[in-house]
Scaffold this active site. Structure first.
Site, mmCIF file in Angstrom:
data_model
loop_
_atom_site.group_PDB
_atom_site.id
_atom_site.type_symbol
_atom_site.label_atom_id
_atom_site.label_comp_id
_atom_site.label_asym_id
_atom_site.label_seq_id
_atom_site.Cartn_x
_atom_site.Cartn_y
_atom_site.Cartn_z
ATOM 1 N N SER A 64 0.788 -1.238 0.000
ATOM 2 C CA SER A 64 0.000 0.000 0.000
ATOM 3 C C SER A 64 0.816 1.283 0.000
ATOM 4 O O SER A 64 0.248 2.372 -0.011
ATOM 5 C CB SER A 64 -0.970 0.004 1.182
ATOM 6 N N LYS A 202 3.453 6.540 4.646
ATOM 7 C CA LYS A 202 2.413 5.553 4.315
ATOM 8 C C LYS A 202 2.907 4.161 4.644
ATOM 9 O O LYS A 202 4.018 3.783 4.284
ATOM 10 C CB LYS A 202 2.052 5.651 2.825
ATOM 11 N N THR A 203 2.043 3.417 5.321
ATOM 12 C CA THR A 203 2.317 2.012 5.607
ATOM 13 C C THR A 203 2.042 1.158 4.377
ATOM 14 O O THR A 203 1.340 1.565 3.448
ATOM 15 C CB THR A 203 1.424 1.502 6.747
ATOM 16 N N GLY A 204 2.565 -0.050 4.416
ATOM 17 C CA GLY A 204 2.257 -1.044 3.392
ATOM 18 C C GLY A 204 2.468 -2.429 3.969
ATOM 19 O O GLY A 204 3.486 -2.687 4.618
#
Length: 286
Positions: A64, A202-204
């Site tokens: 993501s 942003k995380t992923g």
């Protein structure tokens, strides 16, 4: 531990103010049982330090974190009109309750909504999406797995080194993309403000369908009083490697390096984020 990081911080500042193009640091104490990598780059000079430089050059699915370019593409193309652009819920019940509603772009980034950004990708279409990937030279630029899944542990791959270079170029307006689009997305990435600096990113989290391993990412930047630093961190192996764990590791490292205030990073309201009894943070695919 504090003394260790004072030394690391001084080494880091020395690297970023010297003529050396890159240097390596040891952050083993923060990664523990995880296999990980971290890249930090001074936005002004391009000076870079790396933890686990070999892994920093290895490509993994972006998961993501690809929501960053996907959002910019949507805004640049007109598929999205702005931060308040709403995509209605399609009525399909999904695992995360916060996805089961109409969402605007800001909420979709906050909740890491896969369905929202799959809609954006389908709105762009195969040809336009490929043109954008080529324009920004994003990793291997491979979307062969399908227009709405290629970044989710499948064909698209990018390294931490490439993530940092991409972020620096994107937010310094080096690409021929709408400046308002980039500014909008930049603002939506804010995670926390501290006395010393602001923490964006942003995380992923996803499973690599090729290797069958879980991957956690956190990529973003820190704005301090003096300058901006871009960074990218990923983890695998260990217990429940995921984006939220990667975010917590990144935040604590940046605090100890003196770029952020000594504030606790509270759990965000990203879906699937659970703090287990043993203190391990678990998140499902974002």
């Amino acid at each position: 531990m504090k003394r260790f990081f004072v030394v690391i911080y001084m080494l880091f500042i020395g690297v970023l103010t010297s003529t050396t193009a890159a240097s390596d640091i040891n952050l083993d104490a923060w990664f523990g049982d995880y296999t990980g990598a971290m890249v930090i780059m001074d936005a002004g000079t391009g000076e870079t330090i790396r933890y686990n430089p070999k892994r920093c050059a290895e490509r993994e699915p972006p998961c993501s974190t690809f929501k960053i370019p996907n959002a910019v593409f949507g805004l640049d193309s007109g598929v999205l009109s702005g931060a308040d652009h709403v995509i209605p819920w399609d009525g399909t019940k999904r695992f995360y309750d916060v996805w089961n509603q109409d969402l605007n772009l800001g909420q979709a980034i906050q909740y890491s909504s896969v369905p929202y950004f799959q809609n954006v990708a389908r709105g762009l279409g195969q040809e336009r999406m490929q043109d954008y990937l080529d324009k920004i030279n994003y990793g291997n630029k491979d979307m062969s797995a399908g227009i709405d899944i290629f970044w989710l542990g499948r064909s698209l791959r990018i390294s931490p080194d490439e993530q940092v270079v991409f972020l620096r170029k994107l937010f310094s307006s080096s690409f021929d993309l709408n400046r308002n689009a980039m500014n909008t997305v930049s603002g939506l990435l804010l995670r926390k403000e501290t006395a010393k600096g602001s923490f964006y990113g942003k995380t992923g989290s996803c499973n690599s369908k090729t290797e069958g391993k879980e991957i956690g990412w956190f990529v973003g930047f820190v704005d301090t009083l003096e300058t901006r630093y871009y960074f990218a961190l990923n983890i695998t192996d260990g217990q429940d490697p995921c984006g939220k764990v990667a975010e917590l590791i990144a935040f604590k490292i940046l605090v100890e390096m003196g770029f952020l205030g000594d504030d606790d990073l509270k759990p965000s309201i990203d879906p699937g984020f659970t703090r287990l009894k043993n203190g391990i943070y678990k998140v499902h695919e974002e």
